[in-house]
Design a protein around this motif. Sequence first.
Motif, short mmCIF file in Angstrom:
data_model
loop_
_atom_site.label_atom_id
_atom_site.label_comp_id
_atom_site.label_asym_id
_atom_site.label_seq_id
_atom_site.Cartn_x
_atom_site.Cartn_y
_atom_site.Cartn_z
N GLN A 193 46.30 -8.22 88.16
CA GLN A 193 45.15 -8.00 89.04
C GLN A 193 45.58 -7.47 90.40
OE1 GLN A 193 41.96 -8.84 88.05
NE2 GLN A 193 40.77 -8.84 89.93
N LEU A 194 46.70 -7.99 90.91
CA LEU A 194 47.15 -7.63 92.26
C LEU A 194 48.25 -6.57 92.26
CD1 LEU A 194 47.25 -11.19 93.91
CD2 LEU A 194 45.40 -9.50 93.94
N PHE A 195 48.66 -6.14 91.07
CA PHE A 195 49.70 -5.11 90.95
C PHE A 195 51.00 -5.55 91.62
CE2 PHE A 195 45.57 -2.92 90.93
CZ PHE A 195 45.65 -2.29 89.68
N VAL A 196 51.40 -6.80 91.34
CA VAL A 196 52.67 -7.32 91.83
C VAL A 196 53.39 -7.97 90.65
CG1 VAL A 196 51.81 -7.70 94.18
CG2 VAL A 196 51.65 -9.55 92.49
N THR A 197 54.66 -8.32 90.83
CA THR A 197 55.41 -8.97 89.76
C THR A 197 55.02 -10.44 89.65
OG1 THR A 197 57.25 -9.65 91.17
CG2 THR A 197 57.35 -7.41 90.23
N GLU A 198 55.31 -11.03 88.48
CA GLU A 198 55.05 -12.46 88.32
C GLU A 198 55.90 -13.28 89.28
OE1 GLU A 198 54.34 -14.37 84.51
OE2 GLU A 198 54.45 -12.40 83.54
N GLY A 199 57.11 -12.80 89.58
CA GLY A 199 57.95 -13.48 90.54
C GLY A 199 57.30 -13.55 91.91
N THR A 200 56.64 -12.45 92.29
CA THR A 200 55.94 -12.43 93.57
C THR A 200 54.77 -13.40 93.55
OG1 THR A 200 56.56 -10.13 93.97
CG2 THR A 200 54.67 -10.97 95.18
N VAL A 201 54.07 -13.47 92.42
CA VAL A 201 52.95 -14.42 92.30
C VAL A 201 53.46 -15.85 92.46
CG1 VAL A 201 51.23 -15.39 90.72
CG2 VAL A 201 51.56 -12.91 90.83
N LYS A 202 54.59 -16.17 91.83
CA LYS A 202 55.15 -17.52 91.94
C LYS A 202 55.52 -17.83 93.39
CE LYS A 202 56.93 -17.70 87.20
NZ LYS A 202 58.15 -17.76 86.35
N THR A 203 56.05 -16.84 94.09
CA THR A 203 56.39 -17.04 95.50
C THR A 203 55.15 -17.32 96.32
OG1 THR A 203 58.33 -15.61 95.34
CG2 THR A 203 57.42 -15.98 97.54
N HIS A 204 54.08 -16.55 96.08
CA HIS A 204 52.82 -16.77 96.78
C HIS A 204 52.28 -18.17 96.48
CE1 HIS A 204 52.44 -12.90 98.59
NE2 HIS A 204 52.25 -12.24 97.48
N LEU A 205 52.34 -18.58 95.20
CA LEU A 205 51.82 -19.89 94.83
C LEU A 205 52.61 -21.01 95.50
CD1 LEU A 205 51.03 -19.42 91.03
CD2 LEU A 205 49.40 -19.71 92.89
N TYR A 206 53.91 -20.85 95.58
CA TYR A 206 54.73 -21.86 96.26
C TYR A 206 54.28 -22.00 97.71
CZ TYR A 206 58.71 -24.06 98.53
OH TYR A 206 59.50 -24.90 99.28
N ARG A 207 54.06 -20.88 98.37
CA ARG A 207 53.63 -20.91 99.77
C ARG A 207 52.22 -21.50 99.90
NH1 ARG A 207 55.77 -14.81 101.14
NH2 ARG A 207 57.99 -15.34 101.37
N VAL A 208 51.35 -21.13 98.95
CA VAL A 208 49.98 -21.67 98.98
C VAL A 208 50.01 -23.18 98.82
CG1 VAL A 208 47.81 -21.80 97.69
CG2 VAL A 208 48.84 -19.57 98.16
#
Length: 218
Positions: free
Chosen positions: A180-195
Amino acid sequence: MNAPIRVLLADDDRLVRAAIETILRTAGDVELVAQAGDGRQAIDLTLLHRPDVVLLDIRMPVLDGLAALREIRRTAPAVHAVMLTTFGEDDYVAQALTAGAAGFLLKDSAADELPHAIRAAAAGDAFLSPRVTRQVLNRLPAAPAVPREDLARVESLSGREREVLILLAQGLSNAEISAQLFVTEGTVKTHLYRVFTKIGCDNRVQAAMLAQRAGLLD
């Protein structure tokens, strides 16, 4: 090598148990230690084997999964429970989460979701099948207003972090958020950790519930 995650499976349908057993055999890090055909057996075998995770069908004879869950949480609180359900049993799922379940899975979920849910539960995290997260959240008992400090934490999120939180609360998996956001799953995991760090939540279930209560899904 780490010890395998010890799992007990409770479901009255033999075909379901056989299908799940096949999936667990291929997981590599999961050991099925026992199987039960009803809720009473599930409790007895849990106390006997002390598994790391118990998979509980919500609807079982003798004693249903909800009653079994409550007794297991009372007598073996170190054991994490993941509920197995079929689509449309959202009321049961809401009660299970309130009773302390570590999450739930649809019986027809993708095969890779089952080991993922087991690993998450064993690690003390929680897992909601992405396909029905939103339906379950909508049927949870009404929660009190979000404390001002929690709202401040939500407001501290960056624009992208808020997007990720909203998509998570809508039931999207990491892979779907990535697409959906056109980013890697690794980037999503990083965002989730910060969230999770910013809003003070330990897992997806808590984060999704907070997002709903904070009005992010309106």
